[in-house]
Design a protein around this motif. Structure first.
Motif, short mmCIF file in Angstrom:
data_model
loop_
_atom_site.label_atom_id
_atom_site.label_comp_id
_atom_site.label_asym_id
_atom_site.label_seq_id
_atom_site.Cartn_x
_atom_site.Cartn_y
_atom_site.Cartn_z
N GLN A 73 30.61 51.69 44.53
CA GLN A 73 30.18 50.56 43.72
C GLN A 73 31.22 50.18 42.60
OE1 GLN A 73 26.94 49.11 43.85
NE2 GLN A 73 28.30 47.55 42.54
N ARG A 74 32.13 50.98 42.25
CA ARG A 74 33.42 50.26 41.55
C ARG A 74 34.29 49.55 42.47
NH1 ARG A 74 35.23 48.27 37.01
NH2 ARG A 74 37.58 49.10 36.55
N ALA A 75 34.42 49.98 43.55
CA ALA A 75 35.17 49.18 44.48
C ALA A 75 34.64 47.70 44.61
CB ALA A 75 35.62 49.90 45.78
N ILE A 76 33.47 47.82 44.72
CA ILE A 76 32.78 46.39 45.01
C ILE A 76 33.01 45.53 43.70
CG2 ILE A 76 30.55 45.07 45.29
CD1 ILE A 76 31.73 46.46 47.85
N ASP A 77 32.73 46.24 42.48
CA ASP A 77 32.74 45.47 41.25
C ASP A 77 34.12 44.93 41.06
OD1 ASP A 77 30.30 46.13 40.61
OD2 ASP A 77 30.57 48.03 39.36
N LEU A 78 35.13 45.60 41.21
CA LEU A 78 36.67 45.45 41.27
C LEU A 78 36.89 44.14 42.35
CD1 LEU A 78 38.50 48.92 41.06
CD2 LEU A 78 37.96 46.90 39.18
N LEU A 79 36.39 44.29 43.47
CA LEU A 79 36.51 43.03 44.27
C LEU A 79 36.28 41.86 43.94
CD1 LEU A 79 35.78 44.99 47.75
CD2 LEU A 79 38.07 43.73 47.01
N LEU A 80 34.79 41.96 43.28
CA LEU A 80 34.10 40.82 42.74
C LEU A 80 34.83 40.18 41.29
CD1 LEU A 80 30.19 41.87 42.66
CD2 LEU A 80 31.28 40.03 44.21
N GLU A 81 35.06 41.04 40.67
CA GLU A 81 36.13 40.68 39.40
C GLU A 81 37.35 40.16 39.89
OE1 GLU A 81 38.81 43.11 36.43
OE2 GLU A 81 36.71 44.00 36.40
N ALA A 82 37.86 40.34 40.94
CA ALA A 82 39.20 39.77 41.62
C ALA A 82 38.78 38.20 41.84
CB ALA A 82 39.95 40.74 42.47
N ALA A 83 37.78 38.31 42.69
CA ALA A 83 37.29 36.96 43.15
C ALA A 83 37.01 36.05 41.99
CB ALA A 83 36.13 37.12 44.12
N ARG A 84 36.25 36.57 41.22
CA ARG A 84 36.24 35.54 39.92
C ARG A 84 37.47 34.95 39.31
NH1 ARG A 84 31.65 38.86 39.27
NH2 ARG A 84 32.92 40.40 38.03
N GLY A 85 38.27 35.88 39.28
CA GLY A 85 39.70 35.60 38.71
C GLY A 85 40.39 34.28 39.68
N VAL A 86 40.33 34.58 40.93
CA VAL A 86 40.72 33.68 41.62
C VAL A 86 40.25 32.13 41.80
CG1 VAL A 86 41.31 32.85 44.38
CG2 VAL A 86 41.90 35.34 43.33
N ASP A 87 38.86 32.43 41.37
CA ASP A 87 38.18 31.19 41.44
C ASP A 87 38.40 30.54 39.70
OD1 ASP A 87 36.94 31.15 43.74
OD2 ASP A 87 35.05 32.02 43.01
N GLU A 88 38.67 31.35 38.76
CA GLU A 88 38.77 30.87 37.59
C GLU A 88 40.35 30.03 37.47
OE1 GLU A 88 38.30 34.00 34.88
OE2 GLU A 88 36.07 33.87 35.09
N ALA A 89 41.29 30.83 38.34
CA ALA A 89 42.77 30.30 38.20
C ALA A 89 42.62 29.07 39.19
CB ALA A 89 43.38 31.34 38.91
N ARG A 90 41.88 28.83 40.10
CA ARG A 90 41.80 27.53 40.93
C ARG A 90 41.16 26.57 40.11
NH1 ARG A 90 38.60 28.97 45.69
NH2 ARG A 90 40.63 29.73 46.52
N ALA A 91 40.32 26.84 39.16
CA ALA A 91 39.59 25.89 38.36
C ALA A 91 40.48 25.47 37.31
CB ALA A 91 38.54 26.35 37.90
N ALA A 92 41.63 26.24 36.95
CA ALA A 92 42.42 25.86 35.73
C ALA A 92 43.28 24.67 36.11
CB ALA A 92 43.12 27.01 35.22
#
Length: 102
Positions: free
Chosen positions: A83-102
Protein backbone atom coordinates in the motif's frame (compact mmCIF):
# COMPACT_ATOMS: atom_id res chain seq x y z
CA UNK A 1 4.87 0.75 -26.31
CA UNK A 2 6.67 4.10 -26.15
CA UNK A 3 7.40 3.94 -29.88
CA UNK A 4 3.70 3.38 -30.58
CA UNK A 5 2.74 6.37 -28.42
CA UNK A 6 5.32 8.58 -30.12
CA UNK A 7 4.31 7.43 -33.60
CA UNK A 8 0.61 8.10 -32.91
CA UNK A 9 1.34 11.59 -31.58
CA UNK A 10 3.67 12.35 -34.48
CA UNK A 11 1.15 11.10 -37.01
CA UNK A 12 -1.59 13.23 -35.45
CA UNK A 13 0.75 16.24 -35.80
CA UNK A 14 1.48 15.35 -39.44
CA UNK A 15 5.08 14.27 -38.77
CA UNK A 16 6.83 11.00 -39.58
CA UNK A 17 9.77 10.33 -37.24
CA UNK A 18 13.08 9.30 -38.83
CA UNK A 19 14.72 7.00 -36.29
CA UNK A 20 18.52 6.99 -36.65
CA UNK A 21 19.31 5.38 -33.29
CA UNK A 22 17.24 3.66 -30.64
CA UNK A 23 17.83 2.77 -27.04
CA UNK A 24 15.77 1.15 -24.32
CA UNK A 25 17.76 3.17 -21.78
CA UNK A 26 16.90 6.85 -21.30
CA UNK A 27 20.44 7.74 -20.20
CA UNK A 28 21.79 6.43 -23.50
CA UNK A 29 19.07 8.25 -25.44
CA UNK A 30 19.98 11.51 -23.71
CA UNK A 31 23.67 10.90 -24.46
CA UNK A 32 22.77 10.59 -28.16
CA UNK A 33 21.08 14.00 -27.95
CA UNK A 34 24.03 15.54 -26.11
CA UNK A 35 26.31 14.17 -28.85
CA UNK A 36 24.18 15.86 -31.51
CA UNK A 37 22.64 12.68 -32.95
CA UNK A 38 19.09 14.07 -32.78
CA UNK A 39 16.22 14.41 -30.36
CA UNK A 40 14.56 11.94 -28.03
CA UNK A 41 11.10 11.76 -26.55
CA UNK A 42 10.99 10.69 -22.93
CA UNK A 43 8.45 10.59 -20.13
CA UNK A 44 8.96 13.60 -17.85
CA UNK A 45 10.26 11.53 -14.88
CA UNK A 46 13.10 10.26 -17.09
CA UNK A 47 14.09 13.82 -18.00
CA UNK A 48 14.36 15.32 -14.52
CA UNK A 49 18.13 15.60 -14.97
CA UNK A 50 19.54 16.12 -18.45
CA UNK A 51 23.06 16.50 -19.86
CA UNK A 52 24.56 19.99 -19.98
CA UNK A 53 23.84 21.75 -23.23
CA UNK A 54 20.48 20.07 -23.78
CA UNK A 55 17.00 21.45 -23.29
CA UNK A 56 13.70 19.88 -22.27
CA UNK A 57 10.67 20.91 -24.33
CA UNK A 58 7.10 19.76 -23.88
CA UNK A 59 5.54 17.77 -26.72
CA UNK A 60 2.15 19.34 -27.54
CA UNK A 61 -0.69 19.20 -30.01
CA UNK A 62 -1.22 16.39 -29.33
CA UNK A 63 0.37 15.58 -25.99
CA UNK A 64 1.44 11.92 -25.93
CA UNK A 65 -0.28 10.04 -23.11
CA UNK A 66 0.39 6.75 -21.45
CA UNK A 67 -1.33 4.89 -18.68
CA UNK A 68 0.68 3.33 -15.89
CA UNK A 69 -0.86 0.62 -13.74
CA UNK A 70 0.34 -1.27 -10.70
CA UNK A 71 -0.51 -4.94 -10.28
CA UNK A 72 -0.43 -6.84 -7.03
CA UNK A 73 -1.75 -10.15 -5.79
CA UNK A 74 -5.11 -10.17 -4.04
CA UNK A 75 -3.32 -11.47 -0.94
CA UNK A 76 -1.05 -8.39 -0.97
CA UNK A 77 -3.87 -5.87 -1.14
CA UNK A 78 -3.76 -5.24 2.62
CA UNK A 79 0.04 -5.48 2.91
CA UNK A 80 1.32 -2.18 4.39
CA UNK A 81 4.47 -2.20 2.22
CA UNK A 82 2.45 -2.75 -0.96
CA UNK A 83 0.00 0.00 0.00
CA UNK A 84 2.88 2.37 0.75
CA UNK A 85 4.41 1.63 -2.66
CA UNK A 86 1.08 2.42 -4.34
CA UNK A 87 0.77 5.65 -2.31
CA UNK A 88 4.30 6.72 -3.36
CA UNK A 89 3.55 5.99 -7.02
CA UNK A 90 0.35 8.06 -6.84
CA UNK A 91 2.23 10.89 -5.14
CA UNK A 92 4.92 10.84 -7.83
CA UNK A 93 2.28 10.86 -10.56
CA UNK A 94 0.57 13.87 -8.99
CA UNK A 95 3.94 15.64 -8.83
CA UNK A 96 4.49 15.07 -12.54
CA UNK A 97 1.00 16.37 -13.34
CA UNK A 98 1.61 19.47 -11.19
CA UNK A 99 4.97 20.10 -12.87
CA UNK A 100 3.32 19.77 -16.28
CA UNK A 101 0.62 22.30 -15.29
CA UNK A 102 3.20 24.87 -14.12
Amino acid sequence: MCTQIINRAASAAGVTPNYVARSDDHHTAMAFVAAGVGVCVLPRPAALTVPAGTAVLEVRDPVPRRRIVALLRDSSETNPAAQRAIDLLLEAARGVDEARAA
